[in-house]
Design a protein around this motif. Structure first.
Motif, PDB file in Angstrom:
ATOM      1  N   LYS A 123       0.842  -1.193   0.000  1.00  0.00           N
ATOM      2  CA  LYS A 123       0.000   0.000   0.000  1.00  0.00           C
ATOM      3  C   LYS A 123       0.882   1.249   0.000  1.00  0.00           C
ATOM      4  O   LYS A 123       2.043   1.223   0.417  1.00  0.00           O
ATOM      5  CB  LYS A 123      -0.913   0.017   1.227  1.00  0.00           C
TER       6      LYS A 123
ATOM      7  N   ARG B  83       2.089   4.770   1.320  1.00  0.00           N
ATOM      8  CA  ARG B  83       2.144   5.634   2.507  1.00  0.00           C
ATOM      9  C   ARG B  83       2.810   6.928   2.052  1.00  0.00           C
ATOM     10  O   ARG B  83       4.025   7.100   2.175  1.00  0.00           O
ATOM     11  CB  ARG B  83       2.926   4.963   3.645  1.00  0.00           C
TER      12      ARG B  83
ATOM     13  N   ALA C 169      -1.901   3.457   3.326  1.00  0.00           N
ATOM     14  CA  ALA C 169      -1.529   2.827   4.593  1.00  0.00           C
ATOM     15  C   ALA C 169      -1.462   3.829   5.735  1.00  0.00           C
ATOM     16  O   ALA C 169      -1.496   3.461   6.903  1.00  0.00           O
ATOM     17  CB  ALA C 169      -0.178   2.136   4.440  1.00  0.00           C
TER      18      ALA C 169
ATOM     19  N   SER D 197       8.792  -1.377   4.976  1.00  0.00           N
ATOM     20  CA  SER D 197       8.439  -0.090   4.382  1.00  0.00           C
ATOM     21  C   SER D 197       9.641   0.503   3.668  1.00  0.00           C
ATOM     22  O   SER D 197      10.775   0.412   4.150  1.00  0.00           O
ATOM     23  CB  SER D 197       7.956   0.865   5.484  1.00  0.00           C
TER      24      SER D 197
ATOM     25  N   GLU E 164       4.736  -1.377   2.309  1.00  0.00           N
ATOM     26  CA  GLU E 164       4.433   0.046   2.163  1.00  0.00           C
ATOM     27  C   GLU E 164       5.458   0.724   1.265  1.00  0.00           C
ATOM     28  O   GLU E 164       6.637   0.382   1.294  1.00  0.00           O
ATOM     29  CB  GLU E 164       4.483   0.750   3.522  1.00  0.00           C
TER      30      GLU E 164
END
Length: 364
Positions: free
Chosen positions: A42, A44, A65, A219, A237
């Motif tokens: 997702k 961010r 996110a 991430s 992320e």
């Protein structure tokens, strides 16, 4: 002046000023959101690009996110604007800053990046005393050689420490492949991303084995690698930022995103047919990645961009007239936005709103 300009042509704005083409920005938002719509990872989005909470609100409407920021001061602005899931993708060090961080945790979930044992122990001590829990992502150095512990056992040992400290919660791993995000050849960039991000993914697997628990978040990523890092199995992320405004430097790497940001300037001097001077310099346009580009005017170039308050144009086409308005596309959108305090939002050539750049100058 701000409210009185709404509805008028953006060319009538006083200069220098920062202008956002809202339709172009929305196309960029939609393009990025569409990519992640069917991906396990997702988005961010990173606040550091534009530092404007009104624009950020438009970036998180499609299952993002959460949001990313660079500084604690930016996180304070985001929490104040109502954002509830924030990653500070840097270390928060020292009692003054940790106290400010802890004050945010009753209003939002704010995670931080960590890479040092002493910092983790101080976070733990102060969080425990305050009765709150700080979510931590271990930053792993995968080749940028900035912050981060080395991949493998050093990260595993730090994860073990965090898991055993009161007041801390081990949430995952952060890694930024910033050293490869602007490689001009897409296949070379993809190969470098795959090679280096797997250092973080392999480290996450080692941590899972050592702790006997899943690593909740991996991430990383940026605009230059969103579709590469964002497609890697195990990445959760992507912290892309510049895509929404897009500058002329990054546009060379990611031409699918439109240049939505510009600085409107005025020609204040035209000493000869071959030379003209605009009313902005490095105090109004970020130039770390080179000179800005002139938009929509042929036969004009910027041979160098070093003056504080002036931009000297070399003119080989029609001479500029004193008072003429000229748009510049910055080479670095992030530092350009940080130099301004308001963003003039335009559609079809007219000003439709003025948004505060409420995170600008938040260096602490």
């Amino acid at each position: 002046m701000s409210s009185s300009m709404i509805g008028g042509p953006f060319q009538d704005l006083d200069t220098p000023c920062l202008v956002l083409d809202l339709d172009a920005a929305q196309r960029n938002i939609d393009r990025m959101a569409d990519f992640f719509a069917d991906k396990p990872a997702k988005l961010r989005p990173h606040f550091k690009n534009h530092k404007c909470t009104e624009l950020m609100k438009r970036q998180v409407v499609r299952e993002a996110a959460g949001v990313t920021c660079a500084k604690l001061g930016e996180a304070e602005v985001l929490v104040g604007a109502g954002f509830k899931d924030i990653l500070i993708a840097n270390q928060v060090v020292g009692p003054q800053k940790i106290k400010r961080l802890l004050a945010l945790l009753n209003r939002a979930m704010v995670r931080v990046a960590v890479d040092a044992e002493d910092n983790c122990r101080q976070l733990s001590q102060m969080a425990s005393a305050a009765g709150v829990i700080v979510g931590c992502l271990i930053e792993v150095n995968i080749g940028m050689d900035r912050c981060g512990v080395e991949p493998g056992e050093p990260a595993v040992e730090l994860a073990k420490l965090i898991a055993g400290l009161p007041g801390l919660r081990f949430d995952g791993v952060q890694a930024y492949e910033g050293h490869v995000v602007t490689l001009p050849d897409p296949e070379e960039r993809r190969a470098a991303v795959t090679r280096d991000m797997h250092k973080a993914l392999d480290t996450a697997n080692l941590i899972e084995s050592a702790l006997g628990m899943p690593v909740g978040i991996v991430s990383g990523g940026g605009t230059g690698t969103y579709d590469m890092t964002g497609a890697l199995e195990g990445v959760d992320e992507i912290q892309a930022g510049t895509y929404v405004t897009m500058d002329c430097y990054y546009h060379g790497v990611r031409p699918e995103f439109d240049n939505a940001l510009s600085v409107l300037t005025t020609c204040v001097s035209s000493p000869s047919a071959s030379r003209a001077v605009l009313d902005v310099g490095v105090k109004g346009v970020g130039a770390e990645f080179g000179s800005p580009q002139v938009r929509g005017r042929e036969g004009v170039e910027i041979p160098s961009f070093r003056s504080e308050e002036h931009c000297i144009l070399k003119v080989t086409g029609t001479p500029l007239v004193v008072g003429e308005k000229v748009e510049l596309i910055p080479s670095h959108a992030c530092t350009t936005c940080n130099l301004h305090r308001e963003l003039y939002v335009c559609q079809q050539g007219r000003v439709v709103d003025v948004w505060p750049i409420d995170g600008s100058g938040k260096l602490r």
